[in-house]
Design an enzyme around this catalytic site. Structure first.
Site, mmCIF file in Angstrom:
data_model
loop_
_atom_site.group_PDB
_atom_site.id
_atom_site.type_symbol
_atom_site.label_atom_id
_atom_site.label_comp_id
_atom_site.label_asym_id
_atom_site.label_seq_id
_atom_site.Cartn_x
_atom_site.Cartn_y
_atom_site.Cartn_z
ATOM 1 N N SER A 94 -28.004 26.089 -51.817
ATOM 2 C CA SER A 94 -27.384 24.780 -51.663
ATOM 3 C C SER A 94 -26.238 24.590 -52.654
ATOM 4 O O SER A 94 -25.220 25.256 -52.567
ATOM 5 C CB SER A 94 -28.439 23.683 -51.797
ATOM 6 O OG SER A 94 -27.912 22.423 -51.485
ATOM 7 N N ASP A 232 -21.226 20.272 -50.054
ATOM 8 C CA ASP A 232 -21.696 21.291 -50.988
ATOM 9 C C ASP A 232 -21.732 22.649 -50.308
ATOM 10 O O ASP A 232 -21.250 22.812 -49.180
ATOM 11 C CB ASP A 232 -23.058 20.903 -51.574
ATOM 12 C CG ASP A 232 -24.163 20.856 -50.529
ATOM 13 O OD1 ASP A 232 -23.848 20.727 -49.339
ATOM 14 O OD2 ASP A 232 -25.351 20.936 -50.907
ATOM 15 N N ASP A 234 -23.977 24.650 -48.850
ATOM 16 C CA ASP A 234 -24.579 24.861 -47.531
ATOM 17 C C ASP A 234 -24.355 23.673 -46.607
ATOM 18 O O ASP A 234 -24.882 23.630 -45.503
ATOM 19 C CB ASP A 234 -26.070 25.179 -47.656
ATOM 20 C CG ASP A 234 -26.898 23.991 -48.130
ATOM 21 O OD1 ASP A 234 -26.357 23.131 -48.847
ATOM 22 O OD2 ASP A 234 -28.091 23.925 -47.785
ATOM 23 N N ASP A 236 -25.265 20.530 -46.458
ATOM 24 C CA ASP A 236 -26.213 19.497 -46.032
ATOM 25 C C ASP A 236 -25.942 18.184 -46.764
ATOM 26 O O ASP A 236 -26.445 17.134 -46.390
ATOM 27 C CB ASP A 236 -27.671 19.940 -46.220
ATOM 28 C CG ASP A 236 -28.034 20.256 -47.663
ATOM 29 O OD1 ASP A 236 -27.144 20.270 -48.538
ATOM 30 O OD2 ASP A 236 -29.235 20.488 -47.930
#
Length: 456
Positions: A94, A232, A234, A236
């Site tokens: 992440s 960010d 990834d 999400d």
């Protein structure tokens, strides 16, 4: 011992997160689901292909088939799992530093594994009780590019065209492959920054905290954008600036969407994480709804338990009508739609969301004493604030809701050697007073327990 934290497995590559661990997670997941298909995706980190290969090998060895969808954002992996898989695996850390990586596991509905499912995987790994397929039952691999289909489904769900001028900071993450294309198909004029995936994150730190993206404030104002959005690694998470360059606090965004859904449903239940603002409760209750709080990383448990119409934690939003996973792309599409439908700029739209004063700060703390520190802080805070407490919530650390509408939260990070201290006050003075109390208490306890462990 736990492998899974609040957001899957995450940590430094080749020490905590190794190819061997990834292989074992693949073998354990294949053993757990027994047969079927697992969808696998990865973010842009330098170690993601390595870990993806290990996970895939483990899955194939247990006899399950694999659909590899390549470099994708986490919401797309969840969506694809819901479409095609009996489970899914996302290789990502992440917003963690580039030297970290991690593994998230999803069930057939695109929901991150529940705690009891993660514990089952851990049991299989620790006992090494893996299913091993014979040579003629080893799984097959299929590679698919599903980006166009994913974008089309979001467009169909949002069902809106726009002429807004939008500035995007993709943070060199996987969102670069989706967000600009989605918004341009909606009709927006889009300018991008840091929009090439790069596992070194050369443009900025991956986490879209204000201090990492503050430069967007001047850009959005001086260049005449209607909104700026950052994501960010990834993708999400999102962070947002309005047309005046004001950073929209994440709890204000949550309140905006919670109010939208509560109004649409004439009430209903909204689920949010333990570290969120009372402003959400205020707007939802005005629409006849109710807010429930759950630990970080357990929104999906909360949706199931409370039949939620909307769920969120800071920067992360779940739209159950579209799917039961965190999906920043649906959020972005709907935010654009809200701005257009309201017929006024975002700065005006958020004016009637109540204003509270929040501060969040981390205290570095060795992993082995984190939970001892939090337990002691819980005892001492309840003693210091005993005449002011309205409610004590202990589902994730301790949150003390006070009678005047202020609150204090102390919890151990599920992903890093840190303790989170979060305080919200009804005034800035109240916030500072409570934060000084909580922060000094926690830092003192960390020193005290660290000294004990060194001397023992």
């Amino acid at each position: 011992m736990r492998l899974f934290g609040t957001a899957g497995i995450r940590g430094p590559i080749n020490s905590k997160v190794t190819p061997e661990l990834a292989l074992n997670v693949g073998k354990a997941l294949g053993t757990y689901i027994d047969h079927g298909t697992v969808v696998v995706g990865r973010d842009a980190r330098t170690s993601s292909v390595m870990l993806e290969s290990a996970v895939v090998s483990g899955l194939l060895s247990s006899g399950v088939d694999v659909v590899r969808i390549g470099l994708v954002p986490t919401p797309m992996l969840a969506w694809a799992t819901n479409k095609l898989g009996d489970a899914g695996v996302m290789i990502t850390a992440s917003h963690n530093p580039p030297s970290d990586n991690g593994i998230k596991v999803f069930n057939e509905r695109g929901i991150e594994f529940f705690l009891e499912q993660e514990e089952e995987l851990e049991k299989i790994i620790f006992s090494k009780s893996y299913k091993v397929a014979p040579w003629d039952k080893i799984g097959d691999v299929k590679d698919l590019d599903l980006r166009e289909q994913y974008i089309k489904e979001i467009l169909d769900y949002v069902n809106h065209e726009t002429k807004l001028k939008i500035l995007l900071d993709m943070g060199n993450g996987a969102g670069s492959l989706i967000t600009p294309y989605l918004l341009r198909k909606m009709g927006a004029k889009v300018v991008t920054l840091n929009s090439h995936p790069d596992g070194y994150f050369p443009g900025r730190k991956s986490e879209p905290r204000y201090e990492n993206i503050a430069y967007l404030s001047n850009l959005v104002r001086e260049l005449g954008f209607d909104i700026a959005i950052a994501q960010d690694g990834d993708a999400d998470r999102i962070a947002v600036f309005d047309e005046k360059g004001n950073y929209i606090e994440e709890d204000t965004l949550i309140a905006l969407f919670a109010r939208l859904y509560a109004r649409e449903h004439k009430g209903g239940n909204v689920v949010v994480s333990i570290d969120t603002s009372f402003r959400i409760d205020k707007v939802v209750e005005e629409e006849g709804g109710k807010v429930y709080r759950v630990p970080l990383g357990q929104l999906h448990d909360g949706i199931k338990r409370y039949n939620a119409i909307f769920a969120s934690e800071p920067w992360k939003f779940i739209h159950p009508k579209f799917g039961l996973w965190i999906d920043s792309f649906v959020t972005i599409g709907l935010l654009v739609k809200i701005i257009d439908q309201e017929g006024k700029p975002l700065s005006e739209i958020v004016k009637d969301i109540p204003k509270y004063y929040m501060i969040k700060k981390n205290v570095k703390c060795p992993e082995e004493i984190k939970h001892q520190v939090v337990e002691k802080a819980k005892e001492q805070l309840q003693e210091y604030l005993k005449d002011q407490i309205e409610e004590v919530i202990t589902i994730s650390g301790v949150r003390l809701n006070l009678r005047d509408g202020s609150w204090v939260l102390v919890r151990a990070s599920g992903t890093e050697p840190k303790i989170r201290v979060v305080v919200e006050g009804i005034t800035e003075k109240r916030r500072e007073e409570l934060f000084t109390l909580a922060y000094n208490l926690v830092t003192g306890l960390v020193s005290e327990f660290s000294g004990r462990s060194e001397s023992s």
